[in-house]
Design a protein around this motif. Sequence first.
Motif, PDB file in Angstrom:
ATOM      1  N   VAL A  50      -3.753 -11.175  19.050  1.00 41.90           N
ATOM      2  CA  VAL A  50      -3.540  -9.893  18.384  1.00 41.90           C
ATOM      3  C   VAL A  50      -2.225  -9.966  17.617  1.00 41.90           C
ATOM      4  O   VAL A  50      -1.306 -10.713  17.981  1.00 41.90           O
ATOM      5  N   ILE A  51      -2.154  -9.217  16.543  1.00 41.27           N
ATOM      6  CA  ILE A  51      -0.958  -9.177  15.700  1.00 41.27           C
ATOM      7  C   ILE A  51      -0.526  -7.727  15.541  1.00 41.27           C
ATOM      8  O   ILE A  51      -1.355  -6.853  15.254  1.00 41.27           O
ATOM      9  N   ASN A  52       0.757  -7.468  15.754  1.00 46.05           N
ATOM     10  CA  ASN A  52       1.327  -6.148  15.492  1.00 46.05           C
ATOM     11  C   ASN A  52       2.168  -6.224  14.229  1.00 46.05           C
ATOM     12  O   ASN A  52       2.964  -7.156  14.062  1.00 46.05           O
ATOM     13  N   VAL A  53       1.979  -5.253  13.353  1.00 48.75           N
ATOM     14  CA  VAL A  53       2.693  -5.224  12.074  1.00 48.75           C
ATOM     15  C   VAL A  53       3.524  -3.942  11.995  1.00 48.75           C
ATOM     16  O   VAL A  53       3.021  -2.851  12.253  1.00 48.75           O
ATOM     17  N   HIS A  54       4.800  -4.098  11.644  1.00 42.57           N
ATOM     18  CA  HIS A  54       5.703  -2.960  11.463  1.00 42.57           C
ATOM     19  C   HIS A  54       6.182  -2.983  10.007  1.00 42.57           C
ATOM     20  O   HIS A  54       6.727  -3.991   9.558  1.00 42.57           O
ATOM     21  N   PRO A  74      12.974  12.035   8.435  1.00 41.56           N
ATOM     22  CA  PRO A  74      12.306  13.017   7.564  1.00 41.56           C
ATOM     23  C   PRO A  74      12.071  12.505   6.149  1.00 41.56           C
ATOM     24  O   PRO A  74      11.330  13.131   5.383  1.00 41.56           O
ATOM     25  N   ASN A  75      12.669  11.346   5.797  1.00 43.60           N
ATOM     26  CA  ASN A  75      12.621  10.879   4.411  1.00 43.60           C
ATOM     27  C   ASN A  75      11.794   9.617   4.195  1.00 43.60           C
ATOM     28  O   ASN A  75      11.314   9.386   3.079  1.00 43.60           O
ATOM     29  N   CYS A  76      11.651   8.794   5.245  1.00 44.55           N
ATOM     30  CA  CYS A  76      10.936   7.522   5.081  1.00 44.55           C
ATOM     31  C   CYS A  76       9.989   7.287   6.254  1.00 44.55           C
ATOM     32  O   CYS A  76      10.280   7.687   7.382  1.00 44.55           O
ATOM     33  N   SER A  77       8.887   6.619   5.979  1.00 47.73           N
ATOM     34  CA  SER A  77       7.900   6.332   7.020  1.00 47.73           C
ATOM     35  C   SER A  77       8.032   4.897   7.516  1.00 47.73           C
ATOM     36  O   SER A  77       8.415   3.998   6.766  1.00 47.73           O
ATOM     37  N   MET A  78       7.696   4.712   8.803  1.00 48.50           N
ATOM     38  CA  MET A  78       7.579   3.374   9.380  1.00 48.50           C
ATOM     39  C   MET A  78       6.228   3.301  10.070  1.00 48.50           C
ATOM     40  O   MET A  78       5.982   4.004  11.050  1.00 48.50           O
ATOM     41  N   LEU A  79       5.348   2.483   9.522  1.00 50.31           N
ATOM     42  CA  LEU A  79       4.017   2.349  10.107  1.00 50.31           C
ATOM     43  C   LEU A  79       3.991   1.193  11.086  1.00 50.31           C
ATOM     44  O   LEU A  79       4.500   0.108  10.804  1.00 50.31           O
ATOM     45  N   GLU A  80       3.412   1.450  12.261  1.00 49.82           N
ATOM     46  CA  GLU A  80       3.153   0.389  13.228  1.00 49.82           C
ATOM     47  C   GLU A  80       1.645   0.242  13.320  1.00 49.82           C
ATOM     48  O   GLU A  80       0.930   1.222  13.578  1.00 49.82           O
ATOM     49  N   LEU A  81       1.145  -0.975  13.093  1.00 50.07           N
ATOM     50  CA  LEU A  81      -0.293  -1.205  13.005  1.00 50.07           C
ATOM     51  C   LEU A  81      -0.719  -2.358  13.898  1.00 50.07           C
ATOM     52  O   LEU A  81       0.044  -3.300  14.120  1.00 50.07           O
ATOM     53  N   VAL A 110       4.599  -9.370  14.560  1.00 53.64           N
ATOM     54  CA  VAL A 110       4.665  -9.896  15.930  1.00 53.64           C
ATOM     55  C   VAL A 110       3.301 -10.488  16.281  1.00 53.64           C
ATOM     56  O   VAL A 110       2.301  -9.763  16.349  1.00 53.64           O
ATOM     57  N   LYS A 111       3.268 -11.810  16.513  1.00 58.10           N
ATOM     58  CA  LYS A 111       2.015 -12.484  16.840  1.00 58.10           C
ATOM     59  C   LYS A 111       1.944 -12.773  18.335  1.00 58.10           C
ATOM     60  O   LYS A 111       2.890 -13.318  18.908  1.00 58.10           O
ATOM     61  N   ILE A 160      -0.202 -12.047   5.965  1.00 59.78           N
ATOM     62  CA  ILE A 160      -0.617 -10.917   6.798  1.00 59.78           C
ATOM     63  C   ILE A 160      -0.156  -9.598   6.184  1.00 59.78           C
ATOM     64  O   ILE A 160      -0.914  -8.610   6.166  1.00 59.78           O
ATOM     65  N   ILE A 161       1.041  -9.570   5.656  1.00 62.39           N
ATOM     66  CA  ILE A 161       1.541  -8.350   5.011  1.00 62.39           C
ATOM     67  C   ILE A 161       0.723  -8.032   3.764  1.00 62.39           C
ATOM     68  O   ILE A 161       0.366  -6.868   3.508  1.00 62.39           O
ATOM     69  N   ASP A 162       0.399  -9.037   2.965  1.00 60.24           N
ATOM     70  CA  ASP A 162      -0.423  -8.813   1.767  1.00 60.24           C
ATOM     71  C   ASP A 162      -1.781  -8.225   2.147  1.00 60.24           C
ATOM     72  O   ASP A 162      -2.272  -7.279   1.509  1.00 60.24           O
ATOM     73  N   ALA A 163      -2.405  -8.793   3.185  1.00 68.32           N
ATOM     74  CA  ALA A 163      -3.712  -8.284   3.629  1.00 68.32           C
ATOM     75  C   ALA A 163      -3.589  -6.864   4.165  1.00 68.32           C
ATOM     76  O   ALA A 163      -4.453  -6.010   3.914  1.00 68.32           O
ATOM     77  N   THR A 164      -2.503  -6.598   4.889  1.00 69.26           N
ATOM     78  CA  THR A 164      -2.268  -5.247   5.428  1.00 69.26           C
ATOM     79  C   THR A 164      -2.097  -4.239   4.299  1.00 69.26           C
ATOM     80  O   THR A 164      -2.652  -3.135   4.351  1.00 69.26           O
ATOM     81  N   MET A 165      -1.343  -4.607   3.282  1.00 66.65           N
ATOM     82  CA  MET A 165      -1.124  -3.689   2.156  1.00 66.65           C
ATOM     83  C   MET A 165      -2.419  -3.393   1.417  1.00 66.65           C
ATOM     84  O   MET A 165      -2.641  -2.269   0.939  1.00 66.65           O
ATOM     85  N   ASN A 166      -3.297  -4.391   1.321  1.00 64.40           N
ATOM     86  CA  ASN A 166      -4.603  -4.147   0.693  1.00 64.40           C
ATOM     87  C   ASN A 166      -5.400  -3.104   1.466  1.00 64.40           C
ATOM     88  O   ASN A 166      -6.076  -2.245   0.878  1.00 64.40           O
ATOM     89  N   GLU A 167      -5.328  -3.172   2.801  1.00 65.42           N
ATOM     90  CA  GLU A 167      -6.034  -2.195   3.629  1.00 65.42           C
ATOM     91  C   GLU A 167      -5.361  -0.826   3.558  1.00 65.42           C
ATOM     92  O   GLU A 167      -6.036   0.209   3.518  1.00 65.42           O
TER      93      GLU A 167
END
Length: 415
Positions: free
Chosen positions: A242-246, A284-291, A338-339, A307-314
């Motif tokens: 599994v891979i966690n992306v922040h 309140p000004n910026c988002s941090m996505l955990e996926l 995080v792998k 992995i980041i490129d593929a995540t951004m496409n999704e």
Amino acid sequence: MKLGFIFSNLFGELGINDRLQWKEHSMIFAMPNKPGQFSRFDFPEVLPAPLNGIWAILRNNEMLSWPEKIKFAIGLLPAILGGQAYVEAQDGLTVQEWMRKQGVPDRVTDEVFIAMSKALNFINPDELSMQCILIALNRFLQEKHGSKMAFLDGNPPERLCLPIVDHVKSLGGEVRLNARVQKIELNKDGTVNSFLLTDGSIISGDAYVFATPVDILKLLLPESWKDMPYFKKLDKLVGVPVINVHIWFDRKLRNTFDQLLFSRSSLLSVYADMSLTCKEYYDPNCSMLELVFAPAEEWISRSDADIIDATMNELAKLFPAEIAADQSKAKIVKYHVVKTPRSVYKTVPDCEPCRPLQKSPVEGFYLAGDYTKQKYLASMEGAILSGKLCAQAIVKDYESLLAQGQRELAMTSTP
């Protein structure tokens, strides 16, 4: 860090219930055919289980039609009437196979159970054992808050792990970091003599507990144990990658919720905007996505940039008005990938008979981990419950362990 309801018991024991940020009792799914839109299953607080779950399903008309709901309900009847014995008997079928056997349309699997399978075990329904889904559904139907979720209010090392360490120390225990087990040393009779650590130190005791993922246990099993049926059946249990992306963005994303969200993406499982869901990361000004990037088997060896490129496409499909794959809209400030090549065990068909009890046939040697026998399968909740069951087994064996320790002491002191 997303947590299930069983964690409230652990947090209560540690006196840190205030660190759980409970969310509204809802399950929210992205709608791939309607980019940027979501469909909700809302569980009313005023209704007990299973009525709250039935109400949530009946009120949602965006993901399943009434004929599909009826066919799914009819398909579930054997599980409802057959109880735990029926649930365990379905271990030999994948989710997809079970649905088709029960006459449930494939669209039900596509709309709901791809997302649910990936959330539960990071794999798709054509691989996941149906037992896993039935146990989850059974919990949702029997426990009012069985599907309710909370987020830890900050980073896990400080907000959860440190209180656990403090609790262990308060009871006279010791916690060593960077002290991995290198070898399990045995006595002549095959019982454990000691653990040899990578730093060269030796740990001896009356009882030994191996609380690691199953893959690490298999790597360190002594040769003389490997053909024992108890350990031999572990061969089928393998951790799933599994891979966690922040990702930190340069702006606040509007199309999100203070909740865990099911992406229904082919590459992503669940995700959350931590700037909303977690006190420590509130912004309140910026988002941090955990996926959660899953299934990850084909991606675990790929570069972080891929992995980041593929995540951004999704993400461009989930946030069409706010995110573009080329970052012409929201821009990445920083990211972290995080792998985990081997995480929870892969809950494929026919795994259940391979899961061991916490007490091994080797006197004084015990196991703890989500892969051992307990009702929550491959999960953090399962790992916690396995630890409690392991402790109960040791307490039950106290007298025999004490006698064994005295015999060993007498043998070593005999001239």
